[in-house]
Design a protein around this motif. Structure first.
Motif, PDB file in Angstrom:
ATOM      1  N   PRO A 214     -38.006 -40.278 -23.932  1.00  0.00           N
ATOM      2  CA  PRO A 214     -36.901 -40.788 -24.760  1.00  0.00           C
ATOM      3  C   PRO A 214     -35.693 -39.869 -24.834  1.00  0.00           C
ATOM      4  CG  PRO A 214     -38.633 -39.896 -26.142  1.00  0.00           C
ATOM      5  CD  PRO A 214     -39.152 -39.823 -24.741  1.00  0.00           C
ATOM      6  N   HIS A 215     -35.735 -38.737 -24.104  1.00  0.00           N
ATOM      7  CA  HIS A 215     -34.600 -37.810 -24.144  1.00  0.00           C
ATOM      8  C   HIS A 215     -33.400 -38.359 -23.400  1.00  0.00           C
ATOM      9  CE1 HIS A 215     -32.617 -33.775 -23.126  1.00  0.00           C
ATOM     10  NE2 HIS A 215     -32.486 -33.936 -24.422  1.00  0.00           N
ATOM     11  N   HIS A 216     -33.587 -38.741 -22.145  1.00  0.00           N
ATOM     12  CA  HIS A 216     -32.486 -39.267 -21.343  1.00  0.00           C
ATOM     13  C   HIS A 216     -32.611 -40.767 -21.135  1.00  0.00           C
ATOM     14  CE1 HIS A 216     -31.159 -35.214 -19.367  1.00  0.00           C
ATOM     15  NE2 HIS A 216     -30.922 -35.290 -20.663  1.00  0.00           N
ATOM     16  N   ALA A 217     -31.468 -41.449 -21.234  1.00  0.00           N
ATOM     17  CA  ALA A 217     -31.414 -42.896 -21.011  1.00  0.00           C
ATOM     18  C   ALA A 217     -30.867 -43.222 -19.626  1.00  0.00           C
ATOM     19  CB  ALA A 217     -30.549 -43.562 -22.073  1.00  0.00           C
ATOM     20  N   GLY A 218     -30.133 -42.288 -19.030  1.00  0.00           N
ATOM     21  CA  GLY A 218     -29.525 -42.535 -17.730  1.00  0.00           C
ATOM     22  C   GLY A 218     -29.282 -41.256 -16.969  1.00  0.00           C
ATOM     23  N   LEU A 219     -29.010 -41.390 -15.668  1.00  0.00           N
ATOM     24  CA  LEU A 219     -28.812 -40.255 -14.774  1.00  0.00           C
ATOM     25  C   LEU A 219     -27.425 -40.338 -14.141  1.00  0.00           C
ATOM     26  CD1 LEU A 219     -32.292 -40.408 -12.956  1.00  0.00           C
ATOM     27  CD2 LEU A 219     -31.683 -39.127 -15.025  1.00  0.00           C
ATOM     28  N   TRP A 220     -26.663 -39.269 -14.284  1.00  0.00           N
ATOM     29  CA  TRP A 220     -25.295 -39.227 -13.778  1.00  0.00           C
ATOM     30  C   TRP A 220     -25.168 -38.246 -12.624  1.00  0.00           C
ATOM     31  CZ3 TRP A 220     -21.586 -42.528 -15.549  1.00  0.00           C
ATOM     32  CH2 TRP A 220     -21.882 -43.222 -16.725  1.00  0.00           C
ATOM     33  N   ASP A 221     -24.257 -38.551 -11.719  1.00  0.00           N
ATOM     34  CA  ASP A 221     -23.917 -37.649 -10.630  1.00  0.00           C
ATOM     35  C   ASP A 221     -22.442 -37.842 -10.280  1.00  0.00           C
ATOM     36  OD1 ASP A 221     -23.850 -40.050  -9.241  1.00  0.00           O
ATOM     37  OD2 ASP A 221     -25.696 -39.680  -8.126  1.00  0.00           O
ATOM     38  N   LYS A 222     -22.003 -37.175  -9.239  1.00  0.00           N
ATOM     39  CA  LYS A 222     -20.592 -37.218  -8.847  1.00  0.00           C
ATOM     40  C   LYS A 222     -20.125 -38.649  -8.578  1.00  0.00           C
ATOM     41  CE  LYS A 222     -17.433 -35.464  -5.266  1.00  0.00           C
ATOM     42  NZ  LYS A 222     -17.325 -34.582  -4.065  1.00  0.00           N
ATOM     43  N   LYS A 223     -20.918 -39.416  -7.844  1.00  0.00           N
ATOM     44  CA  LYS A 223     -20.527 -40.785  -7.485  1.00  0.00           C
ATOM     45  C   LYS A 223     -20.355 -41.658  -8.725  1.00  0.00           C
ATOM     46  CE  LYS A 223     -22.061 -44.919  -5.036  1.00  0.00           C
ATOM     47  NZ  LYS A 223     -23.137 -45.546  -4.210  1.00  0.00           N
ATOM     48  N   ALA A 224     -21.313 -41.604  -9.644  1.00  0.00           N
ATOM     49  CA  ALA A 224     -21.257 -42.456 -10.834  1.00  0.00           C
ATOM     50  C   ALA A 224     -20.084 -42.089 -11.732  1.00  0.00           C
ATOM     51  CB  ALA A 224     -22.572 -42.356 -11.602  1.00  0.00           C
ATOM     52  N   LEU A 225     -19.818 -40.789 -11.880  1.00  0.00           N
ATOM     53  CA  LEU A 225     -18.682 -40.361 -12.706  1.00  0.00           C
ATOM     54  C   LEU A 225     -17.363 -40.797 -12.076  1.00  0.00           C
ATOM     55  CD1 LEU A 225     -19.922 -36.806 -13.699  1.00  0.00           C
ATOM     56  CD2 LEU A 225     -19.492 -38.697 -15.275  1.00  0.00           C
ATOM     57  N   LYS A 226     -17.227 -40.595 -10.786  1.00  0.00           N
ATOM     58  CA  LYS A 226     -16.011 -41.005 -10.079  1.00  0.00           C
ATOM     59  C   LYS A 226     -15.794 -42.513 -10.214  1.00  0.00           C
ATOM     60  CE  LYS A 226     -12.631 -40.984  -6.975  1.00  0.00           C
ATOM     61  NZ  LYS A 226     -11.271 -40.507  -7.327  1.00  0.00           N
ATOM     62  N   ALA A 227     -16.872 -43.284 -10.205  1.00  0.00           N
ATOM     63  CA  ALA A 227     -16.781 -44.749 -10.271  1.00  0.00           C
ATOM     64  C   ALA A 227     -16.281 -45.249 -11.617  1.00  0.00           C
ATOM     65  CB  ALA A 227     -18.138 -45.367  -9.956  1.00  0.00           C
ATOM     66  N   LEU A 228     -16.242 -44.401 -12.636  1.00  0.00           N
ATOM     67  CA  LEU A 228     -15.718 -44.829 -13.932  1.00  0.00           C
ATOM     68  C   LEU A 228     -14.263 -45.283 -13.823  1.00  0.00           C
ATOM     69  CD1 LEU A 228     -17.231 -42.173 -16.392  1.00  0.00           C
ATOM     70  CD2 LEU A 228     -18.035 -44.499 -15.909  1.00  0.00           C
ATOM     71  N   GLU A 229     -13.550 -44.758 -12.826  1.00  0.00           N
ATOM     72  CA  GLU A 229     -12.162 -45.177 -12.587  1.00  0.00           C
ATOM     73  C   GLU A 229     -12.077 -46.663 -12.246  1.00  0.00           C
ATOM     74  OE1 GLU A 229      -9.686 -41.531 -10.644  1.00  0.00           O
ATOM     75  OE2 GLU A 229     -11.238 -42.417  -9.368  1.00  0.00           O
ATOM     76  N   THR A 230     -13.143 -47.216 -11.674  1.00  0.00           N
ATOM     77  CA  THR A 230     -13.127 -48.619 -11.267  1.00  0.00           C
ATOM     78  C   THR A 230     -13.511 -49.552 -12.404  1.00  0.00           C
ATOM     79  OG1 THR A 230     -15.451 -48.670 -10.529  1.00  0.00           O
ATOM     80  CG2 THR A 230     -13.814 -47.870  -8.952  1.00  0.00           C
ATOM     81  N   VAL A 231     -13.980 -48.999 -13.512  1.00  0.00           N
ATOM     82  CA  VAL A 231     -14.434 -49.802 -14.643  1.00  0.00           C
ATOM     83  C   VAL A 231     -13.473 -49.712 -15.829  1.00  0.00           C
ATOM     84  CG1 VAL A 231     -16.364 -50.224 -16.224  1.00  0.00           C
ATOM     85  CG2 VAL A 231     -16.824 -49.402 -13.902  1.00  0.00           C
ATOM     86  N   PHE A 232     -12.853 -48.533 -16.013  1.00  0.00           N
ATOM     87  CA  PHE A 232     -11.985 -48.302 -17.171  1.00  0.00           C
ATOM     88  C   PHE A 232     -10.599 -47.834 -16.718  1.00  0.00           C
ATOM     89  CE2 PHE A 232     -16.376 -47.257 -18.347  1.00  0.00           C
ATOM     90  CZ  PHE A 232     -16.563 -48.126 -19.412  1.00  0.00           C
ATOM     91  N   SER A 233      -9.647 -47.882 -17.651  1.00  0.00           N
ATOM     92  CA  SER A 233      -8.266 -47.463 -17.347  1.00  0.00           C
ATOM     93  C   SER A 233      -8.137 -45.950 -17.508  1.00  0.00           C
ATOM     94  CB  SER A 233      -7.288 -48.194 -18.275  1.00  0.00           C
ATOM     95  OG  SER A 233      -7.311 -49.572 -18.029  1.00  0.00           O
ATOM     96  N   ILE A 234      -8.791 -45.237 -16.616  1.00  0.00           N
ATOM     97  CA  ILE A 234      -8.746 -43.785 -16.608  1.00  0.00           C
ATOM     98  C   ILE A 234      -8.616 -43.294 -15.174  1.00  0.00           C
ATOM     99  CG2 ILE A 234      -9.994 -43.367 -18.768  1.00  0.00           C
ATOM    100  CD1 ILE A 234     -12.556 -43.067 -17.135  1.00  0.00           C
ATOM    101  N   GLN A 235      -8.135 -42.079 -15.044  1.00  0.00           N
ATOM    102  CA  GLN A 235      -7.956 -41.466 -13.724  1.00  0.00           C
ATOM    103  C   GLN A 235      -8.642 -40.110 -13.710  1.00  0.00           C
ATOM    104  OE1 GLN A 235      -3.882 -41.252 -12.398  1.00  0.00           O
ATOM    105  NE2 GLN A 235      -4.280 -39.469 -11.110  1.00  0.00           N
ATOM    106  N   LEU A 236      -9.505 -39.881 -12.732  1.00  0.00           N
ATOM    107  CA  LEU A 236     -10.194 -38.601 -12.618  1.00  0.00           C
ATOM    108  C   LEU A 236      -9.204 -37.526 -12.173  1.00  0.00           C
ATOM    109  CD1 LEU A 236     -12.880 -37.007 -12.671  1.00  0.00           C
ATOM    110  CD2 LEU A 236     -13.139 -37.603 -10.243  1.00  0.00           C
TER     111      LEU A 236
END
Length: 299
Positions: A214-236
């Motif tokens: 129950p500690h972690h709900a998800g796993l993040w890496d470079k690809k997933a973080l970079k992809a946030l640009e495609t979902v939200f109005s933000i720029q890495l």
């Protein structure tokens, strides 16, 4: 038929099943840390899925994430759980003296104290009542509030919204990130620090206890973080990785004893015996460490 949707990209294709885990094994791993988690597991197995658009990996069912009691137990059994981290110091490089900073998941106030020492105005959000009480006693401004509620009452107020070692605990990641962005001013910074789930941490260490529910709900890496640009109005704007040498002892011990390749285990063991300094230099030069810091700008 799999009809599990990604909690990050809500309107995308069904997520891809990539791994399963035995619940009893996870329960026993946590018991070794003196933490009881059996109450979270209602099925014999849990699953790991991958969002097909972003590459974000998440555990299912979503109900297996930790509660306030779990994190209180964890903080009492691991004295360094809420301590100062590598990403705290790196994040300070992206914050100006005049900024108003919101930190989500302030713990015992390690980062808020760093901001206070730098005369930077800040507010924290913390759902662990034990940790929030410590912050209050130390004169820190901390609210027992969800980011979704904070964003409604203080929309577009903050210059910086940050979270460190928090996002990997969240199931409703889309709502969490959207609210974090809503609380920002235009051109404000969203700073996220999470474990870097690159292959060395996850592939060869499937049952790494604190990387599991129950500690972690998800796993993040470079690809997933970079992809946030495609979902939200933000720029890495920037991505930094913790140097491997910070946790090199753990890394090399685990690889020598547990890597799936017998040949690689033999070569690492031999090289480490003959020239440990050179091996460390080479590996730390080419392999990224276990945490990643991403800095985004709201656009």
């Amino acid at each position: 038929m799999n009809n599990i949707k990604s909690p990050l990209f809500l309107n995308g294709k069904n997520a891809e099943l990539i791994e399963t885990f035995d619940s009893e094994t996870i329960i026993s791993k946590y018991k070794a840390l003196n933490i009881e988690v059996a109450r979270f597991f209602k099925t014999p197995n849990i699953s790991l899925y991958k969002c097909q658009k972003t590459g974000y990996r998440f555990y299912y069912p979503f109900e297996i994430v930790g509660d306030a009691r779990f994190y209180e137990d964890l903080s009492k059994n691991k004295s360094n759980y809420y301590s100062e981290r590598w990403e705290h110091k790196r994040a300070l490089n992206y914050i100006e003296k005049h900024d108003l900073v919101l930190e989500i998941g302030s713990g015992f106030g390690a980062f808020l104290n760093m901001l206070k020492a730098s005369n930077i105005q800040s507010v924290g959000l913390e759902l662990n009542p034990y940790a929030a009480e410590v912050c209050a006693k130390n004169g820190l401004t901390v609210k027992n509030e969800l980011i979704e509620n904070e964003a409604k009452t203080n929309k577009g107020v903050y210059n910086v919204v940050c979270s460190f070692q928090v996002l990997e605990h969240i199931t409703n990641v889309h709502s969490f990130i959207k609210a974090s962005i809503d609380a920002l001013k235009i051109n404000g910074k969203l700073i996220i620090g999470v474990p870097n789930n690159n292959p060395y941490l996850f592939v060869n260490d499937k049952y790494h206890t604190l990387n599991l529910p129950p500690h972690h709900a998800g796993l993040w890496d470079k690809k997933a973080l970079k992809a946030l640009e495609t979902v939200f109005s933000i720029q890495l704007e920037r991505m930094e990785f913790e140097p491997l040498n910070v946790n090199y002892s753990y890394f090399i011990h685990f690889q020598i004893t547990n890597n799936k390749s017998k040949t690689l285990r033999f070569l690492l063991r031999a090289f480490n015996k003959m020239s440990p300094g050179l091996l460390k230099f080479i590996l730390c030069k080419f392999i990224k460490g276990r945490n990643v810091l991403a800095v985004f700008k709201k656009i």
